[in-house]
Design a protein around this motif. Structure first.
Motif, mmCIF file in Angstrom:
data_model
loop_
_atom_site.group_PDB
_atom_site.id
_atom_site.type_symbol
_atom_site.label_atom_id
_atom_site.label_comp_id
_atom_site.label_asym_id
_atom_site.label_seq_id
_atom_site.Cartn_x
_atom_site.Cartn_y
_atom_site.Cartn_z
ATOM 1 N N PHE A 227 0.704 -1.715 -0.192
ATOM 2 C CA PHE A 227 0.204 -0.111 -0.192
ATOM 3 C C PHE A 227 0.991 1.006 0.174
ATOM 4 O O PHE A 227 -0.074 2.312 -0.200
ATOM 5 C CB PHE A 227 -0.969 0.245 0.782
ATOM 6 N N LEU A 228 1.695 1.293 0.982
ATOM 7 C CA LEU A 228 2.721 2.606 1.183
ATOM 8 C C LEU A 228 3.440 2.645 -0.387
ATOM 9 O O LEU A 228 3.450 4.160 -0.964
ATOM 10 C CB LEU A 228 3.544 2.592 2.241
ATOM 11 N N PHE A 229 3.945 1.209 -1.008
ATOM 12 C CA PHE A 229 4.903 2.370 -2.338
ATOM 13 C C PHE A 229 3.751 2.003 -3.495
ATOM 14 O O PHE A 229 3.936 3.195 -4.160
ATOM 15 C CB PHE A 229 5.075 0.213 -2.440
ATOM 16 N N VAL A 230 2.356 1.885 -3.997
ATOM 17 C CA VAL A 230 1.660 2.541 -4.611
ATOM 18 C C VAL A 230 1.035 3.727 -4.208
ATOM 19 O O VAL A 230 0.817 4.849 -5.295
ATOM 20 C CB VAL A 230 0.259 1.100 -4.317
ATOM 21 N N ALA A 231 1.037 3.884 -2.912
ATOM 22 C CA ALA A 231 0.822 5.453 -2.270
ATOM 23 C C ALA A 231 1.646 6.567 -2.780
ATOM 24 O O ALA A 231 1.500 7.296 -3.182
ATOM 25 C CB ALA A 231 0.137 5.138 -1.174
ATOM 26 N N MET A 232 2.629 6.161 -2.081
ATOM 27 C CA MET A 232 4.002 7.263 -2.851
ATOM 28 C C MET A 232 4.364 7.503 -4.078
ATOM 29 O O MET A 232 4.760 8.044 -4.501
ATOM 30 C CB MET A 232 5.376 6.483 -2.447
ATOM 31 N N LEU A 233 3.677 5.664 -5.064
ATOM 32 C CA LEU A 233 3.453 5.889 -6.414
ATOM 33 C C LEU A 233 2.654 7.475 -7.080
ATOM 34 O O LEU A 233 3.407 7.795 -8.266
ATOM 35 C CB LEU A 233 3.443 4.970 -7.416
ATOM 36 N N PHE A 234 1.588 7.009 -6.515
ATOM 37 C CA PHE A 234 0.568 8.255 -6.741
ATOM 38 C C PHE A 234 0.813 9.548 -6.527
ATOM 39 O O PHE A 234 0.817 10.310 -7.374
ATOM 40 C CB PHE A 234 -0.660 7.982 -5.496
ATOM 41 N N ILE A 235 1.410 9.880 -5.012
ATOM 42 C CA ILE A 235 1.747 11.115 -4.411
ATOM 43 C C ILE A 235 3.208 11.533 -5.234
ATOM 44 O O ILE A 235 3.137 12.976 -5.395
ATOM 45 C CB ILE A 235 2.319 11.084 -3.222
ATOM 46 N N SER A 236 3.634 10.821 -5.792
ATOM 47 C CA SER A 236 4.852 11.378 -6.911
ATOM 48 C C SER A 236 4.484 11.737 -7.869
ATOM 49 O O SER A 236 5.030 12.865 -8.181
ATOM 50 C CB SER A 236 6.182 10.426 -6.572
ATOM 51 N N TRP A 237 3.742 11.348 -8.269
ATOM 52 C CA TRP A 237 3.389 11.140 -9.845
ATOM 53 C C TRP A 237 2.310 13.038 -10.293
ATOM 54 O O TRP A 237 3.318 13.520 -10.567
ATOM 55 C CB TRP A 237 2.808 10.346 -10.189
ATOM 56 N N VAL A 238 1.489 12.645 -9.415
ATOM 57 C CA VAL A 238 1.268 14.185 -9.259
ATOM 58 C C VAL A 238 2.322 15.019 -8.514
ATOM 59 O O VAL A 238 1.249 16.081 -9.365
ATOM 60 C CB VAL A 238 -0.388 14.312 -7.444
ATOM 61 N N SER A 239 2.913 15.192 -7.880
ATOM 62 C CA SER A 239 4.077 16.329 -7.306
ATOM 63 C C SER A 239 4.206 16.325 -8.363
ATOM 64 O O SER A 239 4.802 17.960 -8.796
ATOM 65 C CB SER A 239 4.472 15.430 -6.762
ATOM 66 N N LEU A 240 5.429 15.612 -9.163
ATOM 67 C CA LEU A 240 5.634 16.104 -10.511
ATOM 68 C C LEU A 240 4.575 16.580 -11.884
ATOM 69 O O LEU A 240 6.161 17.795 -12.217
ATOM 70 C CB LEU A 240 6.387 14.767 -10.610
ATOM 71 N N ALA A 241 3.791 16.103 -11.513
ATOM 72 C CA ALA A 241 2.900 16.979 -12.688
ATOM 73 C C ALA A 241 2.038 18.510 -12.231
ATOM 74 O O ALA A 241 2.915 19.132 -12.975
ATOM 75 C CB ALA A 241 1.205 15.913 -12.363
ATOM 76 N N SER A 242 2.258 18.476 -10.684
ATOM 77 C CA SER A 242 1.972 19.871 -10.451
ATOM 78 C C SER A 242 3.021 20.729 -10.336
ATOM 79 O O SER A 242 2.995 21.904 -11.195
ATOM 80 C CB SER A 242 1.265 19.777 -9.202
ATOM 81 N N GLY A 243 4.671 20.450 -10.449
ATOM 82 C CA GLY A 243 5.520 21.164 -10.342
ATOM 83 C C GLY A 243 5.675 21.458 -11.655
ATOM 84 O O GLY A 243 6.440 22.365 -12.368
ATOM 85 N N ALA A 244 5.138 20.510 -13.275
ATOM 86 C CA ALA A 244 5.729 20.292 -14.179
ATOM 87 C C ALA A 244 4.818 21.733 -14.705
ATOM 88 O O ALA A 244 5.130 22.772 -15.599
ATOM 89 C CB ALA A 244 5.472 19.655 -14.993
#
Length: 128
Positions: free
Chosen positions: A51-68
């Motif tokens: 669960f932690l791995f999947v959640a961190m992938l989701f959080i990283s993706w959204v963070s990188l998308a908003s940063g871009a």
């Protein structure tokens, strides 16, 4: 709010800041739950790791998308967010006025070139 999974377009400072705050809060809760599950037993810890791995992938993706998208608002490539401390510049720096190569201004402002180009063509007499 724009599409949180997309890397294209532009967003304002406020949307970037709110997204990062929410992602930090959600990440903190997930790490807390993960820490508590370590004391619950071996089977609970194994499920929590997935669960932690999947959640961190989701959080990283959204963070990188908003940063871009925030980098795009400043007229830069999304890779600029990988520069150390550039997140502070994105948080406090103003975006480009008017349209740039990444899209329209999210604040609806026009650049001077757009403004003068529009008024000059609107007032110019038609000649054939």
């Amino acid at each position: 709010m724009s599409n949180i999974f997309s890397f294209s377009g532009r967003i304002r400072r406020t949307e970037y800041a709110v997204t990062q705050i929410i992602l930090s809060f959600v990440g903190g809760i997930i790490f807390f739950v993960f820490g508590v599950s370590l004391f619950a037993g071996e089977s609970a810890a194994a499920g929590a790791i997935v669960f932690l791995f999947v959640a961190m992938l989701f959080i990283s993706w959204v963070s990188l998308a908003s940063g871009a998208k925030r980098c795009h608002d400043r007229g830069n490539s999304g890779f600029f967010q990988l520069i150390p401390f550039y997140g502070l510049w994105m948080l406090f720096g103003d975006g480009d006025h008017g349209r740039n190569i990444y899209g329209n201004d999210p604040k609806g402002r026009m650049s001077q070139a757009d403004l003068f180009g529009t008024t000059a063509s609107a007032q110019a007499p038609l000649t054939y």
